[in-house]
Motif scaffolding. Structure first.
Motif, short mmCIF file in Angstrom:
data_model
loop_
_atom_site.label_atom_id
_atom_site.label_comp_id
_atom_site.label_asym_id
_atom_site.label_seq_id
_atom_site.Cartn_x
_atom_site.Cartn_y
_atom_site.Cartn_z
N ASN A 250 -38.18 23.63 -24.00
CA ASN A 250 -38.77 22.30 -24.20
C ASN A 250 -38.48 21.34 -23.05
O ASN A 250 -38.82 20.16 -23.11
CB ASN A 250 -38.27 21.67 -25.51
N CYS A 251 -37.81 21.86 -22.01
CA CYS A 251 -37.58 21.05 -20.81
C CYS A 251 -38.88 20.86 -20.07
O CYS A 251 -39.60 21.82 -19.85
CB CYS A 251 -36.63 21.79 -19.87
N PRO A 252 -39.17 19.63 -19.64
CA PRO A 252 -40.40 19.44 -18.87
C PRO A 252 -40.34 20.19 -17.53
O PRO A 252 -39.26 20.36 -16.96
CB PRO A 252 -40.46 17.93 -18.65
N PRO A 253 -41.50 20.64 -17.03
CA PRO A 253 -41.52 21.35 -15.75
C PRO A 253 -41.04 20.49 -14.60
O PRO A 253 -40.46 20.99 -13.64
CB PRO A 253 -42.99 21.73 -15.55
N LEU A 254 -41.28 19.17 -14.68
CA LEU A 254 -40.85 18.31 -13.58
C LEU A 254 -40.54 16.90 -14.05
O LEU A 254 -41.02 16.45 -15.10
CB LEU A 254 -41.90 18.28 -12.46
N PHE A 255 -39.70 16.22 -13.27
CA PHE A 255 -39.39 14.81 -13.47
C PHE A 255 -39.63 14.07 -12.15
O PHE A 255 -39.41 14.63 -11.07
CB PHE A 255 -37.90 14.61 -13.80
N TYR A 256 -40.04 12.81 -12.23
CA TYR A 256 -39.99 11.90 -11.09
C TYR A 256 -38.69 11.11 -11.24
O TYR A 256 -38.28 10.82 -12.36
CB TYR A 256 -41.19 10.94 -11.12
N TYR A 257 -38.07 10.76 -10.11
CA TYR A 257 -36.79 10.06 -10.25
C TYR A 257 -36.51 9.18 -9.03
O TYR A 257 -37.07 9.38 -7.95
CB TYR A 257 -35.65 11.07 -10.43
N ALA A 258 -35.64 8.19 -9.24
CA ALA A 258 -35.11 7.37 -8.16
C ALA A 258 -33.60 7.29 -8.38
O ALA A 258 -33.16 6.91 -9.46
CB ALA A 258 -35.73 5.98 -8.17
N GLY A 259 -32.82 7.66 -7.36
CA GLY A 259 -31.37 7.65 -7.51
C GLY A 259 -30.77 9.01 -7.22
O GLY A 259 -31.45 9.90 -6.71
N ASP A 260 -29.52 9.18 -7.59
CA ASP A 260 -28.77 10.39 -7.28
C ASP A 260 -28.76 11.33 -8.49
O ASP A 260 -28.15 11.01 -9.52
CB ASP A 260 -27.34 9.99 -6.89
N LEU A 261 -29.41 12.49 -8.36
CA LEU A 261 -29.47 13.43 -9.49
C LEU A 261 -28.10 13.97 -9.88
O LEU A 261 -27.93 14.49 -10.98
CB LEU A 261 -30.42 14.59 -9.16
N ASN A 262 -27.11 13.87 -8.97
CA ASN A 262 -25.76 14.32 -9.34
C ASN A 262 -25.22 13.53 -10.53
O ASN A 262 -24.30 13.98 -11.22
CB ASN A 262 -24.80 14.19 -8.16
N LEU A 263 -25.77 12.34 -10.75
CA LEU A 263 -25.33 11.56 -11.92
C LEU A 263 -25.57 12.32 -13.22
O LEU A 263 -24.87 12.09 -14.21
CB LEU A 263 -26.06 10.21 -11.97
N THR A 264 -26.53 13.25 -13.24
CA THR A 264 -26.79 13.99 -14.49
C THR A 264 -25.66 14.95 -14.84
O THR A 264 -25.61 15.46 -15.95
CB THR A 264 -28.11 14.79 -14.42
N ASN A 265 -24.75 15.18 -13.89
CA ASN A 265 -23.62 16.09 -14.18
C ASN A 265 -22.40 15.36 -14.75
O ASN A 265 -21.38 15.98 -15.01
CB ASN A 265 -23.23 16.85 -12.91
#
Length: 319
Positions: free
Chosen positions: A114-129
Protein backbone atom coordinates in the motif's frame (compact mmCIF):
# COMPACT_ATOMS: atom_id res chain seq x y z
CA UNK A 1 15.86 15.80 -10.36
CA UNK A 2 17.09 14.63 -13.79
CA UNK A 3 15.24 11.69 -15.22
CA UNK A 4 17.66 9.20 -16.66
CA UNK A 5 15.38 6.87 -18.57
CA UNK A 6 17.61 3.94 -17.85
CA UNK A 7 16.87 3.28 -14.24
CA UNK A 8 14.01 1.80 -12.24
CA UNK A 9 13.28 5.04 -10.47
CA UNK A 10 12.75 6.95 -13.73
CA UNK A 11 10.41 4.26 -14.98
CA UNK A 12 8.32 4.57 -11.81
CA UNK A 13 8.15 8.34 -12.32
CA UNK A 14 7.23 7.93 -16.00
CA UNK A 15 4.48 5.43 -15.32
CA UNK A 16 3.08 6.81 -12.05
CA UNK A 17 3.62 10.59 -11.91
CA UNK A 18 0.62 12.85 -12.49
CA UNK A 19 2.82 15.64 -13.88
CA UNK A 20 2.21 16.35 -17.61
CA UNK A 21 -0.44 13.62 -17.71
CA UNK A 22 -2.95 15.45 -19.89
CA UNK A 23 -3.80 12.75 -22.40
CA UNK A 24 -2.61 9.61 -20.59
CA UNK A 25 -3.70 8.00 -17.35
CA UNK A 26 -0.81 7.26 -14.95
CA UNK A 27 -0.69 3.98 -13.04
CA UNK A 28 -2.52 3.92 -9.73
CA UNK A 29 -0.53 2.54 -6.75
CA UNK A 30 -2.30 -0.82 -7.05
CA UNK A 31 -1.68 -0.97 -10.82
CA UNK A 32 1.99 -0.26 -10.16
CA UNK A 33 2.16 -3.03 -7.54
CA UNK A 34 0.55 -5.50 -9.95
CA UNK A 35 2.97 -4.48 -12.71
CA UNK A 36 6.01 -4.74 -10.39
CA UNK A 37 4.94 -8.20 -9.20
CA UNK A 38 4.50 -9.38 -12.77
CA UNK A 39 8.02 -8.17 -13.64
CA UNK A 40 9.47 -9.86 -10.54
CA UNK A 41 7.88 -13.18 -11.54
CA UNK A 42 9.66 -12.89 -14.91
CA UNK A 43 12.97 -11.84 -13.23
CA UNK A 44 12.76 -8.45 -14.91
CA UNK A 45 13.25 -4.94 -13.55
CA UNK A 46 11.18 -1.89 -14.48
CA UNK A 47 14.05 -0.40 -16.53
CA UNK A 48 13.97 -3.47 -18.83
CA UNK A 49 10.55 -2.46 -20.13
CA UNK A 50 11.86 0.77 -21.68
CA UNK A 51 13.30 -1.17 -24.63
CA UNK A 52 10.38 -3.59 -25.04
CA UNK A 53 9.00 -4.07 -28.53
CA UNK A 54 5.28 -4.50 -29.10
CA UNK A 55 5.92 -8.24 -29.38
CA UNK A 56 7.74 -8.26 -26.01
CA UNK A 57 4.78 -6.57 -24.33
CA UNK A 58 2.38 -9.09 -25.90
CA UNK A 59 4.38 -12.25 -25.24
CA UNK A 60 6.18 -11.50 -21.99
CA UNK A 61 3.54 -9.41 -20.18
CA UNK A 62 0.49 -10.56 -22.18
CA UNK A 63 -0.52 -6.93 -22.71
CA UNK A 64 -3.31 -5.86 -25.05
CA UNK A 65 -2.82 -3.16 -27.72
CA UNK A 66 -4.60 -0.63 -25.48
CA UNK A 67 -2.35 -1.40 -22.52
CA UNK A 68 0.75 -1.12 -24.70
CA UNK A 69 -0.46 2.20 -26.10
CA UNK A 70 -1.02 3.51 -22.59
CA UNK A 71 2.52 2.62 -21.47
CA UNK A 72 3.97 4.10 -24.66
CA UNK A 73 2.18 7.39 -24.17
CA UNK A 74 3.29 7.52 -20.52
CA UNK A 75 6.90 6.97 -21.62
CA UNK A 76 6.53 9.52 -24.43
CA UNK A 77 6.14 12.36 -21.95
CA UNK A 78 9.59 11.80 -20.44
CA UNK A 79 10.95 14.98 -22.06
CA UNK A 80 8.25 17.22 -20.64
CA UNK A 81 8.39 15.32 -17.33
CA UNK A 82 12.11 16.02 -17.04
CA UNK A 83 11.43 19.69 -17.71
CA UNK A 84 8.69 19.83 -15.02
CA UNK A 85 10.84 18.01 -12.47
CA UNK A 86 13.74 20.39 -13.09
CA UNK A 87 11.40 23.33 -12.58
CA UNK A 88 10.30 21.88 -9.22
CA UNK A 89 13.84 20.94 -8.29
CA UNK A 90 14.89 24.57 -8.65
CA UNK A 91 12.14 25.40 -6.09
CA UNK A 92 13.54 22.75 -3.73
CA UNK A 93 10.94 20.06 -4.51
CA UNK A 94 12.26 16.63 -5.54
CA UNK A 95 10.83 13.18 -6.14
CA UNK A 96 11.64 9.85 -4.43
CA UNK A 97 10.38 6.45 -5.61
CA UNK A 98 10.06 2.96 -4.18
CA UNK A 99 13.21 2.02 -6.12
CA UNK A 100 15.29 4.58 -4.18
CA UNK A 101 17.16 3.67 -0.99
CA UNK A 102 16.02 6.99 0.60
CA UNK A 103 12.30 6.08 0.34
CA UNK A 104 10.78 6.11 3.88
CA UNK A 105 11.70 2.64 5.15
CA UNK A 106 9.18 2.53 7.96
CA UNK A 107 6.33 3.03 5.45
CA UNK A 108 7.57 0.07 3.41
CA UNK A 109 7.77 -2.14 6.47
CA UNK A 110 4.31 -1.23 7.81
CA UNK A 111 2.27 -0.53 4.67
CA UNK A 112 3.87 -3.12 2.35
CA UNK A 113 2.27 -2.87 -1.08
CA UNK A 114 0.00 0.00 0.00
CA UNK A 115 3.06 2.25 -0.18
CA UNK A 116 2.71 4.81 -2.95
CA UNK A 117 5.11 4.35 -5.89
CA UNK A 118 6.46 7.87 -5.42
CA UNK A 119 6.45 10.95 -3.19
CA UNK A 120 7.31 14.59 -3.91
CA UNK A 121 9.24 16.18 -1.07
CA UNK A 122 11.15 19.22 0.18
CA UNK A 123 13.74 18.73 2.93
CA UNK A 124 16.00 15.96 4.16
CA UNK A 125 14.61 12.43 3.68
CA UNK A 126 16.94 11.20 6.45
CA UNK A 127 14.39 12.72 8.82
CA UNK A 128 12.15 9.72 8.05
CA UNK A 129 14.62 7.50 9.92
CA UNK A 130 14.09 9.31 13.25
CA UNK A 131 11.42 8.67 15.91
CA UNK A 132 8.06 10.43 15.80
CA UNK A 133 4.79 10.89 17.61
CA UNK A 134 1.88 11.50 15.25
CA UNK A 135 -0.55 14.34 15.92
CA UNK A 136 -4.01 14.36 14.33
CA UNK A 137 -7.27 16.13 14.97
CA UNK A 138 -10.02 18.15 13.40
CA UNK A 139 -9.35 21.56 11.86
CA UNK A 140 -11.80 23.18 14.26
CA UNK A 141 -10.28 23.15 17.73
CA UNK A 142 -10.88 25.25 20.84
CA UNK A 143 -8.26 26.81 23.11
CA UNK A 144 -8.44 23.78 25.33
CA UNK A 145 -7.46 21.43 22.47
CA UNK A 146 -4.68 23.81 21.44
CA UNK A 147 -3.27 23.92 24.97
CA UNK A 148 -3.46 20.13 25.24
CA UNK A 149 -1.62 19.79 21.90
CA UNK A 150 1.20 22.15 22.93
CA UNK A 151 1.57 20.49 26.32
CA UNK A 152 1.68 16.99 24.78
CA UNK A 153 4.22 18.10 22.16
CA UNK A 154 6.56 19.29 24.90
CA UNK A 155 6.11 15.94 26.70
CA UNK A 156 7.07 13.86 23.67
CA UNK A 157 9.90 16.27 22.79
CA UNK A 158 11.46 15.60 26.21
CA UNK A 159 11.36 11.90 25.31
CA UNK A 160 13.33 12.59 22.12
CA UNK A 161 10.51 12.36 19.59
CA UNK A 162 9.66 14.63 16.68
CA UNK A 163 6.16 15.44 15.40
CA UNK A 164 4.63 13.89 12.28
CA UNK A 165 1.34 15.39 11.09
CA UNK A 166 -0.68 16.21 8.01
CA UNK A 167 0.30 19.88 8.06
CA UNK A 168 -3.34 21.04 8.02
CA UNK A 169 -4.64 23.92 10.08
CA UNK A 170 -5.81 23.13 13.61
CA UNK A 171 -4.11 20.35 15.57
CA UNK A 172 -1.53 19.55 12.85
CA UNK A 173 -0.02 22.99 12.47
CA UNK A 174 -0.25 23.72 16.21
CA UNK A 175 1.82 20.58 16.89
CA UNK A 176 4.42 21.33 14.18
CA UNK A 177 4.85 24.96 15.15
CA UNK A 178 5.24 24.08 18.85
CA UNK A 179 7.83 21.37 18.05
CA UNK A 180 9.87 23.60 15.71
CA UNK A 181 9.73 26.52 18.17
CA UNK A 182 11.22 24.12 20.73
CA UNK A 183 14.14 23.33 18.37
CA UNK A 184 12.72 19.91 17.46
CA UNK A 185 12.10 18.17 14.13
CA UNK A 186 8.97 17.49 12.07
CA UNK A 187 7.56 15.67 9.07
CA UNK A 188 4.38 16.87 7.38
CA UNK A 189 2.61 14.45 5.02
CA UNK A 190 0.69 17.01 2.98
CA UNK A 191 -2.48 16.31 0.98
CA UNK A 192 -1.98 19.29 -1.34
CA UNK A 193 -0.11 22.49 -2.27
CA UNK A 194 3.46 21.47 -1.47
CA UNK A 195 4.72 24.07 -3.97
CA UNK A 196 2.76 26.83 -2.25
CA UNK A 197 3.86 25.84 1.25
CA UNK A 198 7.55 25.78 0.33
CA UNK A 199 7.32 29.46 -0.63
CA UNK A 200 6.63 30.56 2.97
CA UNK A 201 9.69 32.11 4.57
CA UNK A 202 9.44 30.37 7.98
CA UNK A 203 8.88 27.02 6.24
CA UNK A 204 11.88 27.49 3.94
CA UNK A 205 14.14 28.33 6.87
CA UNK A 206 13.10 25.20 8.86
CA UNK A 207 13.52 23.02 5.73
CA UNK A 208 16.98 24.48 5.10
CA UNK A 209 18.02 23.93 8.72
CA UNK A 210 17.11 20.25 8.27
CA UNK A 211 14.33 20.36 10.90
CA UNK A 212 11.33 20.00 8.60
CA UNK A 213 10.45 17.58 5.82
CA UNK A 214 7.39 18.21 3.62
CA UNK A 215 6.29 15.14 1.68
CA UNK A 216 3.25 14.38 -0.47
CA UNK A 217 1.80 11.95 -2.98
CA UNK A 218 -0.08 14.82 -4.61
CA UNK A 219 1.71 16.64 -7.42
CA UNK A 220 3.25 19.81 -5.97
CA UNK A 221 0.76 22.33 -7.36
CA UNK A 222 -2.33 20.17 -6.78
CA UNK A 223 -5.27 21.65 -4.91
CA UNK A 224 -7.10 19.88 -2.10
CA UNK A 225 -8.23 16.34 -2.84
CA UNK A 226 -10.28 14.43 -0.25
CA UNK A 227 -8.89 11.08 -1.43
CA UNK A 228 -5.29 12.18 -0.86
CA UNK A 229 -6.27 13.66 2.50
CA UNK A 230 -7.70 10.30 3.59
CA UNK A 231 -4.74 8.38 2.18
CA UNK A 232 -2.09 10.45 3.93
CA UNK A 233 -3.58 9.56 7.34
CA UNK A 234 -2.04 6.12 7.08
CA UNK A 235 1.40 7.64 6.34
CA UNK A 236 1.22 9.61 9.61
CA UNK A 237 0.32 6.52 11.66
CA UNK A 238 2.88 4.32 9.89
CA UNK A 239 5.65 6.92 10.30
CA UNK A 240 5.03 7.32 14.04
CA UNK A 241 5.85 5.18 17.08
CA UNK A 242 2.43 6.20 18.35
CA UNK A 243 -0.17 8.75 17.23
CA UNK A 244 -2.16 11.13 19.43
CA UNK A 245 -5.73 11.97 18.45
CA UNK A 246 -6.47 15.34 20.03
CA UNK A 247 -10.01 15.72 18.74
CA UNK A 248 -12.18 13.62 16.45
CA UNK A 249 -15.70 13.87 15.12
CA UNK A 250 -17.79 10.73 15.55
CA UNK A 251 -18.13 8.43 12.54
CA UNK A 252 -17.21 11.09 9.99
CA UNK A 253 -14.23 13.12 8.75
CA UNK A 254 -10.59 12.32 8.12
CA UNK A 255 -9.49 12.11 11.76
CA UNK A 256 -12.10 9.45 12.55
CA UNK A 257 -11.43 7.38 9.41
CA UNK A 258 -7.65 7.58 9.92
CA UNK A 259 -7.83 6.55 13.58
CA UNK A 260 -10.23 3.65 13.03
CA UNK A 261 -8.12 2.39 10.09
CA UNK A 262 -4.97 2.54 12.26
CA UNK A 263 -6.72 0.64 15.08
CA UNK A 264 -7.90 -2.01 12.61
CA UNK A 265 -4.50 -2.43 10.94
CA UNK A 266 -2.25 -1.95 13.97
CA UNK A 267 0.00 0.63 12.27
CA UNK A 268 1.04 1.95 15.69
CA UNK A 269 -0.42 2.52 19.16
CA UNK A 270 -3.28 5.05 18.99
CA UNK A 271 -3.60 7.47 21.93
CA UNK A 272 -6.64 9.67 22.36
CA UNK A 273 -7.27 12.70 24.50
CA UNK A 274 -9.68 11.64 27.22
CA UNK A 275 -12.20 14.39 26.51
CA UNK A 276 -15.65 13.23 27.61
CA UNK A 277 -17.25 16.23 25.84
CA UNK A 278 -16.18 14.85 22.46
CA UNK A 279 -18.29 11.93 21.28
CA UNK A 280 -15.66 11.00 18.67
CA UNK A 281 -12.92 10.82 21.31
CA UNK A 282 -15.11 8.74 23.64
CA UNK A 283 -15.93 6.26 20.87
CA UNK A 284 -12.29 5.91 19.76
CA UNK A 285 -11.34 5.05 23.33
CA UNK A 286 -14.12 2.44 23.38
CA UNK A 287 -12.68 1.02 20.14
CA UNK A 288 -9.26 0.55 21.75
CA UNK A 289 -7.46 3.90 21.62
CA UNK A 290 -5.46 4.55 24.80
CA UNK A 291 -6.96 7.36 26.87
CA UNK A 292 -4.46 10.08 27.86
CA UNK A 293 -4.70 13.42 29.64
CA UNK A 294 -2.33 16.29 30.59
CA UNK A 295 -0.47 14.01 33.02
CA UNK A 296 0.51 11.47 30.35
CA UNK A 297 4.19 10.49 30.46
CA UNK A 298 4.60 10.43 26.66
CA UNK A 299 5.67 6.77 26.53
CA UNK A 300 4.77 5.47 23.07
CA UNK A 301 6.06 1.91 23.30
CA UNK A 302 2.93 -0.06 24.13
CA UNK A 303 2.02 -3.34 22.44
CA UNK A 304 -0.25 -3.19 19.40
CA UNK A 305 -2.60 -6.01 18.55
CA UNK A 306 -3.75 -6.50 15.00
CA UNK A 307 -5.06 -9.30 12.86
CA UNK A 308 -2.06 -11.04 11.27
CA UNK A 309 -2.13 -10.87 7.49
CA UNK A 310 -0.96 -14.06 5.76
CA UNK A 311 0.51 -11.95 2.92
CA UNK A 312 3.10 -10.35 5.21
CA UNK A 313 6.04 -11.20 2.94
CA UNK A 314 8.36 -8.29 2.18
CA UNK A 315 8.24 -6.83 -1.32
CA UNK A 316 11.44 -6.10 -3.16
CA UNK A 317 12.83 -2.59 -3.61
CA UNK A 318 10.81 -1.62 -6.65
CA UNK A 319 7.74 -3.54 -5.44
Amino acid sequence: GRINMNDNSSVIVSLCSHLCADSCKPFTPSEWTKFAKMLMEKSLQPKDVVDFSTEDFKHILLYTDDEIQRIRSLFDRSGSLTFELEKYSSMGVKVVTRADAEYPRVLKSKLKENCPPLFYYAGDLNLTNRNYAGFVGSRTVDDNDTDFTKHTVSTIAKNGFGVVSGGAKGVDSTASIAMLADGGFCIEYLADSLARKIKKRDVVSQVQKGNLLLISVAKPDAGFNAGFAMQRNKFIYAQSKGTIVVKSDYDKGGTWSGATEALRNGYCPVFCRNNQKSLGNKKLIELGAIAIDENWDGKLDVPVTKKKDPKEDQLSLFG
